[in-house]
Write a protein that holds these residues in place. Structure first.
Motif, PDB file in Angstrom:
ATOM      1  N   SER A   1       0.806  -1.213   0.000  1.00 35.39           N
ATOM      2  CA  SER A   1       0.000   0.000   0.000  1.00 35.39           C
ATOM      3  C   SER A   1       0.845   1.272   0.000  1.00 35.39           C
ATOM      4  CB  SER A   1      -0.926   0.003   1.209  1.00 35.39           C
ATOM      5  OG  SER A   1      -0.136   0.056   2.366  1.00 35.39           O
ATOM      6  N   GLY A   2       2.153   1.124   0.106  1.00 39.59           N
ATOM      7  CA  GLY A   2       3.018   2.306   0.041  1.00 39.59           C
ATOM      8  C   GLY A   2       2.900   3.194   1.268  1.00 39.59           C
ATOM      9  N   LYS A   3       2.581   2.570   2.427  1.00 42.23           N
ATOM     10  CA  LYS A   3       2.410   3.395   3.619  1.00 42.23           C
ATOM     11  C   LYS A   3       3.708   3.580   4.363  1.00 42.23           C
ATOM     12  CE  LYS A   3      -2.189   2.052   4.464  1.00 42.23           C
ATOM     13  NZ  LYS A   3      -2.993   1.083   5.146  1.00 42.23           N
ATOM     14  N   PHE A   4       4.612   4.378   3.848  1.00 45.10           N
ATOM     15  CA  PHE A   4       5.763   4.686   4.687  1.00 45.10           C
ATOM     16  C   PHE A   4       5.669   6.159   5.053  1.00 45.10           C
ATOM     17  CE2 PHE A   4       6.891   4.189   0.262  1.00 45.10           C
ATOM     18  CZ  PHE A   4       7.399   5.422  -0.083  1.00 45.10           C
ATOM     19  N   PHE A   5       5.730   6.399   6.339  1.00 48.54           N
ATOM     20  CA  PHE A   5       5.512   7.754   6.827  1.00 48.54           C
ATOM     21  C   PHE A   5       6.738   8.630   6.605  1.00 48.54           C
ATOM     22  CE2 PHE A   5       2.246   6.258  10.213  1.00 48.54           C
ATOM     23  CZ  PHE A   5       1.309   6.093   9.198  1.00 48.54           C
ATOM     24  N   THR A   6       6.492   9.912   6.501  1.00 50.65           N
ATOM     25  CA  THR A   6       7.576  10.873   6.316  1.00 50.65           C
ATOM     26  C   THR A   6       8.224  11.144   7.671  1.00 50.65           C
ATOM     27  OG1 THR A   6       6.138  11.892   4.683  1.00 50.65           O
ATOM     28  CG2 THR A   6       8.103  13.142   5.320  1.00 50.65           C
ATOM     29  N   PRO A   7       9.560  11.047   7.769  1.00 48.23           N
ATOM     30  CA  PRO A   7      10.192  11.420   9.037  1.00 48.23           C
ATOM     31  C   PRO A   7       9.825  12.871   9.376  1.00 48.23           C
ATOM     32  CG  PRO A   7      11.752  10.373   7.555  1.00 48.23           C
ATOM     33  CD  PRO A   7      10.511  10.590   6.763  1.00 48.23           C
TER      34      PRO A   7
ATOM     35  N   PRO B   1      -3.882  15.374   1.261  1.00 52.30           N
ATOM     36  CA  PRO B   1      -4.916  14.418   0.830  1.00 52.30           C
ATOM     37  C   PRO B   1      -4.606  12.960   1.153  1.00 52.30           C
ATOM     38  CG  PRO B   1      -3.686  15.267  -1.060  1.00 52.30           C
ATOM     39  CD  PRO B   1      -3.142  15.969   0.146  1.00 52.30           C
ATOM     40  N   THR B   2      -3.379  12.661   1.555  1.00 55.19           N
ATOM     41  CA  THR B   2      -3.009  11.285   1.942  1.00 55.19           C
ATOM     42  C   THR B   2      -2.247  11.413   3.273  1.00 55.19           C
ATOM     43  OG1 THR B   2      -0.943  11.401   0.667  1.00 55.19           O
ATOM     44  CG2 THR B   2      -2.832  10.484  -0.466  1.00 55.19           C
ATOM     45  N   CYS B   3      -2.976  11.826   4.318  1.00 52.37           N
ATOM     46  CA  CYS B   3      -2.306  12.405   5.494  1.00 52.37           C
ATOM     47  C   CYS B   3      -1.681  11.394   6.453  1.00 52.37           C
ATOM     48  CB  CYS B   3      -3.239  13.333   6.237  1.00 52.37           C
ATOM     49  SG  CYS B   3      -4.638  12.502   6.994  1.00 52.37           S
ATOM     50  N   GLY B   4      -1.964  10.094   6.292  1.00 53.69           N
ATOM     51  CA  GLY B   4      -1.349   9.109   7.190  1.00 53.69           C
ATOM     52  C   GLY B   4      -1.580   9.501   8.638  1.00 53.69           C
ATOM     53  N   GLY B   5      -0.506   9.614   9.408  1.00 62.54           N
ATOM     54  CA  GLY B   5      -0.623   9.976  10.820  1.00 62.54           C
ATOM     55  C   GLY B   5      -0.646  11.477  11.056  1.00 62.54           C
TER      56      GLY B   5
ATOM     57  N   ASN C   1      -6.917  14.024   4.758  1.00 59.21           N
ATOM     58  CA  ASN C   1      -7.712  12.898   4.254  1.00 59.21           C
ATOM     59  C   ASN C   1      -6.826  11.665   4.171  1.00 59.21           C
ATOM     60  OD1 ASN C   1      -9.984  11.615   2.685  1.00 59.21           O
ATOM     61  ND2 ASN C   1      -8.295  11.433   1.214  1.00 59.21           N
ATOM     62  N   ASP C   2      -7.417  10.523   4.451  1.00 63.21           N
ATOM     63  CA  ASP C   2      -6.708   9.271   4.192  1.00 63.21           C
ATOM     64  C   ASP C   2      -7.747   8.193   3.915  1.00 63.21           C
ATOM     65  OD1 ASP C   2      -3.576   8.351   4.745  1.00 63.21           O
ATOM     66  OD2 ASP C   2      -5.016   6.696   4.730  1.00 63.21           O
ATOM     67  N   VAL C   3      -7.358   7.248   3.080  1.00 61.84           N
ATOM     68  CA  VAL C   3      -8.274   6.169   2.726  1.00 61.84           C
ATOM     69  C   VAL C   3      -8.392   5.177   3.885  1.00 61.84           C
ATOM     70  CG1 VAL C   3      -6.593   4.590   1.668  1.00 61.84           C
ATOM     71  CG2 VAL C   3      -8.885   4.774   0.693  1.00 61.84           C
ATOM     72  N   ASP C   4      -7.444   5.220   4.814  1.00 61.36           N
ATOM     73  CA  ASP C   4      -7.419   4.302   5.949  1.00 61.36           C
ATOM     74  C   ASP C   4      -8.071   4.982   7.164  1.00 61.36           C
ATOM     75  OD1 ASP C   4      -6.565   3.012   8.317  1.00 61.36           O
ATOM     76  OD2 ASP C   4      -4.814   2.184   7.302  1.00 61.36           O
TER      77      ASP C   4
ATOM     78  N   LEU D   1      -8.389   4.200  10.310  1.00 65.05           N
ATOM     79  CA  LEU D   1      -7.645   4.285  11.566  1.00 65.05           C
ATOM     80  C   LEU D   1      -6.616   5.427  11.504  1.00 65.05           C
ATOM     81  CD1 LEU D   1      -7.200   3.171  14.371  1.00 65.05           C
ATOM     82  CD2 LEU D   1      -5.708   1.424  13.415  1.00 65.05           C
ATOM     83  N   LEU D   2      -6.074   5.653  10.311  1.00 66.93           N
ATOM     84  CA  LEU D   2      -5.118   6.759  10.192  1.00 66.93           C
ATOM     85  C   LEU D   2      -5.806   8.121  10.318  1.00 66.93           C
ATOM     86  CD1 LEU D   2      -2.680   5.385   7.478  1.00 66.93           C
ATOM     87  CD2 LEU D   2      -2.202   5.850   9.877  1.00 66.93           C
ATOM     88  N   VAL D   3      -7.047   8.188   9.882  1.00 66.61           N
ATOM     89  CA  VAL D   3      -7.788   9.448  10.048  1.00 66.61           C
ATOM     90  C   VAL D   3      -7.987   9.700  11.551  1.00 66.61           C
ATOM     91  CG1 VAL D   3      -9.918  10.703   9.505  1.00 66.61           C
ATOM     92  CG2 VAL D   3      -8.918   9.159   7.809  1.00 66.61           C
TER      93      VAL D   3
ATOM     94  N   LEU E   1     -11.571   9.400   2.505  1.00 65.09           N
ATOM     95  CA  LEU E   1     -11.994   9.198   1.111  1.00 65.09           C
ATOM     96  C   LEU E   1     -10.858   8.643   0.274  1.00 65.09           C
ATOM     97  CD1 LEU E   1     -13.572  12.764   0.725  1.00 65.09           C
ATOM     98  CD2 LEU E   1     -14.860  10.647   1.072  1.00 65.09           C
ATOM     99  N   ASN E   2     -11.248   8.020  -0.830  1.00 61.73           N
ATOM    100  CA  ASN E   2     -10.263   7.562  -1.813  1.00 61.73           C
ATOM    101  C   ASN E   2     -10.077   8.691  -2.827  1.00 61.73           C
ATOM    102  OD1 ASN E   2      -8.894   6.435  -3.902  1.00 61.73           O
ATOM    103  ND2 ASN E   2     -10.231   4.664  -4.148  1.00 61.73           N
ATOM    104  N   ILE E   3      -8.898   9.273  -2.873  1.00 65.62           N
ATOM    105  CA  ILE E   3      -8.730  10.442  -3.759  1.00 65.62           C
ATOM    106  C   ILE E   3      -8.707  10.042  -5.237  1.00 65.62           C
ATOM    107  CG2 ILE E   3      -7.595  11.993  -2.109  1.00 65.62           C
ATOM    108  CD1 ILE E   3      -4.933  11.258  -3.638  1.00 65.62           C
ATOM    109  N   TYR E   4      -8.584   8.744  -5.506  1.00 68.43           N
ATOM    110  CA  TYR E   4      -8.589   8.333  -6.913  1.00 68.43           C
ATOM    111  C   TYR E   4      -9.985   7.944  -7.381  1.00 68.43           C
ATOM    112  CZ  TYR E   4      -3.705   8.338  -5.769  1.00 68.43           C
ATOM    113  OH  TYR E   4      -2.475   8.721  -5.329  1.00 68.43           O
ATOM    114  N   ASN E   5     -10.954   8.228  -6.536  1.00 72.64           N
ATOM    115  CA  ASN E   5     -12.338   7.975  -6.894  1.00 72.64           C
ATOM    116  C   ASN E   5     -13.068   9.295  -6.659  1.00 72.64           C
ATOM    117  OD1 ASN E   5     -14.891   7.108  -7.185  1.00 72.64           O
ATOM    118  ND2 ASN E   5     -14.892   5.718  -5.430  1.00 72.64           N
TER     119      ASN E   5
ATOM    120  N   ALA F   1       2.317  16.796   0.875  1.00 69.24           N
ATOM    121  CA  ALA F   1       1.934  15.379   0.809  1.00 69.24           C
ATOM    122  C   ALA F   1       3.093  14.449   0.495  1.00 69.24           C
ATOM    123  CB  ALA F   1       0.844  15.182  -0.246  1.00 69.24           C
ATOM    124  N   ASN F   2       2.888  13.227   0.915  1.00 67.81           N
ATOM    125  CA  ASN F   2       3.726  12.107   0.535  1.00 67.81           C
ATOM    126  C   ASN F   2       2.748  11.006   0.123  1.00 67.81           C
ATOM    127  OD1 ASN F   2       5.381   9.880   0.409  1.00 67.81           O
ATOM    128  ND2 ASN F   2       5.896   9.866   2.589  1.00 67.81           N
ATOM    129  N   PRO F   3       2.333  11.014  -1.147  1.00 65.34           N
ATOM    130  CA  PRO F   3       1.286  10.070  -1.570  1.00 65.34           C
ATOM    131  C   PRO F   3       1.848   8.660  -1.734  1.00 65.34           C
ATOM    132  CG  PRO F   3       2.082  11.299  -3.454  1.00 65.34           C
ATOM    133  CD  PRO F   3       2.832  11.832  -2.262  1.00 65.34           C
TER     134      PRO F   3
END
Ligand SMILES: C[S@@+](CC[C@H](N)C(=O)[O-])C[C@H]1O[C@@H](n2cnc3c(N)ncnc32)[C@H](O)[C@@H]1O
Length: 347
Positions: free
Chosen positions: A97-103, A125-129, A150-153, A155-157, A179-183, A200-202
């Motif tokens: 899923s490419g979920k690596f957070f930005t230091p 738009p893909t805010c993770g934590g 925003n995040d599609v996950d 729990l991360l929201v 939300l899913n930003i690709y939809n 962002a770090n998408p």
């Protein structure tokens, strides 16, 4: 928090049969109990209630209570919660899923590339934590702004909400979506043309087979999340709005992305491209993915950028970690000096 401490925390709660996501829930709930944020979403309320039930299972245990106190003492405002999330929910990070957070330190640098504008609408738009929004909130201090995440996950929201409610100032309003930003639903497009700054770090290079809405880059054959993300940001920003993001290094250098780069130049003014070395994400994940910092401005009838900065950070000397001081960031701090950016300035 180092790996040894994380292992000890894990061991403490495993004695009660609690592990993974539930351990994370207990810790996050302890933060919520200490800071008791008032207006919380119904999703956060449900999370908090589940956490309270789990907490009851360990509350009588002296070691468990001490462990929770130690976590709070070492990080009163919970800024390290994304690290705990990553550690206790490792399975989620093993998938593609490419979920690596930005230091945090890198997020701070990227945020410092934005000018401070009173009343700014700032969006991840893909805010993770919530790392970028937290840095934006710190940078804006008591000036007004709207923080949109925003995040599609789900729990991360919730995690972003916890961190931001604990840390943000009253002058900052907060709105988080799941939300899913690709939809492109109506909810996603409701922000079109309203955003001043995107940080962002998408997710990187996820292939997307079908996409219903118009995307210039998708139509040019770039059927991946990176291309859709760029077109998404273009749509959300106001004219002259800023995008500061991480994107895969391949986009900057590979021949297959030549046409994509030309389209970027049509739609955006390029303010900076900073090539980062391998190892940038070592502190938050074990990915070797290379990412570069891109600072773009949506074209308008005014020209804003007179000088494009191309930086090559060949050496971070020490891996970017969550505690590292900026003086040690070597090349990157020299590049930022060149840009006239003082990352420690809050002005
Ligand atoms: C590389 S992580 C970065 C997280 C955070 N911005 C940071 O820098 O620490 C990418 C995030 O994008 C989210 N994501 C993935 N696909 C998404 C989608 N279609 N819509 C919204 N968010 C998405 C993931 O859940 C993940 O949290």
């Amino acid at each position: 928090m180092d790996i040894q401490k994380l292992k000890e925390i894990d061991k403490t709660f495993r004695q009660f049969g609690i592990e993974g996501e539930d351990t994370f829930k207990i810790i996050a709930t302890h933060y919520l109990n200490i800071h008791t944020p008032k207006k919380v979403s119904k999703e956060l309320r449900a999370f908090w209630n589940q956490g309270l039930e789990l907490l009851e299972l360990v509350n009588e245990d002296k070691i468990a209570r001490q462990t929770l106190e130690l976590i709070i003492t070492s990080d009163l405002y919970g800024e390290g919660l994304p690290i705990l999330y990553q550690y206790f929910l490792t399975k989620r990070f093993r998938d593609l899923s490419g979920k690596f957070f930005t230091p945090k330190s890198l997020a701070k640098i990227m945020t410092s590339m934005l000018p401070i504008k009173n009343g700014a609408v700032i969006y991840d738009p893909t805010c993770g934590g919530g790392t970028f929004l937290l840095e934006a909130s710190k940078r804006w201090t008591n000036k007004e702004c709207t923080l949109l995440g925003n995040d599609v996950d789900k729990l991360l929201v919730v995690l972003s909400e916890i961190i931001l409610l604990i840390n943000k100032q009253n002058a900052h309003s907060l709105n988080l979506t799941n939300l899913n930003i690709y939809n492109y639903s109506n909810e996603v497009t409701s922000l079109s043309g309203k955003v001043d700054f995107i940080l962002a770090n998408p997710p990187f290079s996820i292939s997307v087979e079908s996409f219903k809405t118009r995307s210039k880059l998708f139509e040019k054959g770039y059927r991946n999340s990176d291309a859709l993300f760029l077109d998404f940001c273009l749509q959300m920003l106001k004219p002259s709005g800023h995008l500061v993001c991480l994107l895969p290094h391949s986009i900057i250098v590979n021949k297959e992305f030549e046409k994509l780069r030309l389209v970027i130049e049509e739609d955006w003014e390029i303010a900076a491209v900073i090539v980062m070395p391998e190892g940038t994400f070592n502190s938050t994940s074990n990915t070797t993915t290379r990412a570069d910092i891109l600072h773009l401005r949506k074209r308008s009838n005014k020209k804003h950028v007179s000088k494009i900065l191309f930086g090559n950070v060949s050496n971070l000397s020490e891996t970017i970690s969550n505690n590292i001081e900026f003086e040690h960031l070597n090349d990157l701090s020299i590049i930022l000096e060149e840009l006239g950016i003082d990352v420690n300035s809050e002005k």
